[in-house]
Design an enzyme around this catalytic site. Structure first.
Site, PDB file in Angstrom:
ATOM      1  CG  HIS A  68       3.922   3.507  -7.381  1.00 39.12           C
ATOM      2  ND1 HIS A  68       2.873   2.621  -7.306  1.00 39.12           N
ATOM      3  CD2 HIS A  68       4.959   2.799  -7.875  1.00 39.12           C
ATOM      4  CE1 HIS A  68       3.265   1.440  -7.722  1.00 39.12           C
ATOM      5  NE2 HIS A  68       4.533   1.516  -8.090  1.00 39.12           N
ATOM      6  CB  ALA A  69       5.835   7.474 -11.315  1.00 39.06           C
TER       7      ALA A  69
END
Length: 157
Positions: A68-69
């Site tokens: 994720h980011a």
């Protein structure tokens, strides 16, 4: 916001075969291409996901990884999901390979929503019966239906 609404026929990769963690993350980011206005946006998302992964592996255990980011390149939450044909080493905290990989990308400006979605992914995937259900899926449609049914069971009142 529910997870199944973030997924569609393009962003779910069933029975997916890859040779490396990098190849897997690249494929998941590429699955978001239709949701990007430019190639530059897509590359910013890719860079953000790999930067986050370099800090600490997102292999959370029990055969699951949640790369994720957050990035300024997007203004809404985006997701992709892969069910791997074969287990893949992901440097997971439990040392086990992964078969279930849920990519989540969100805007930098909405930290609370990002955290809530990560929490929802973890909560759903923590269910052994749901993981088994997903592992038994062979098509995109089966995976989408499984996510929808599970979320409605736990989160829709």
């Amino acid at each position: 916001m529910n997870l199944f609404s973030l997924l569609d026929k393009v962003t779910v990769l069933p029975n997916f075969a890859v040779g490396s963690k990098k190849e897997l993350i690249d494929a998941l980011v590429d699955a978001l291409k239709e949701k990007m206005e430019t190639q530059e946006q897509l590359e910013e998302v890719r860079k953000a996901v790999f930067e986050r992964e370099s800090i600490m592996s997102t292999g959370v255990g029990k055969g699951l990884a949640i790369p994720h980011a957050k990035t300024a390149a997007v203004d809404e939450n985006l997701a992709a999901f892969a069910l791997l044909k074969e287990p893949l080493d992901f440097d997971s905290i439990d040392g086990e390979p992964v078969r279930l990989v849920f990519l989540l990308v969100g805007p930098e400006s909405n930290n609370s929503q990002h955290i809530k979605l990560l929490s929802r992914i973890s909560r759903l995937m923590n269910s052994g019966s749901f993981r088994e259900k997903i592992l038994d899926c062979t098509t995109t449609e089966e995976i989408l239906t499984a996510f929808q049914n599970e979320e409605e069971k736990y989160f829709v009142s």
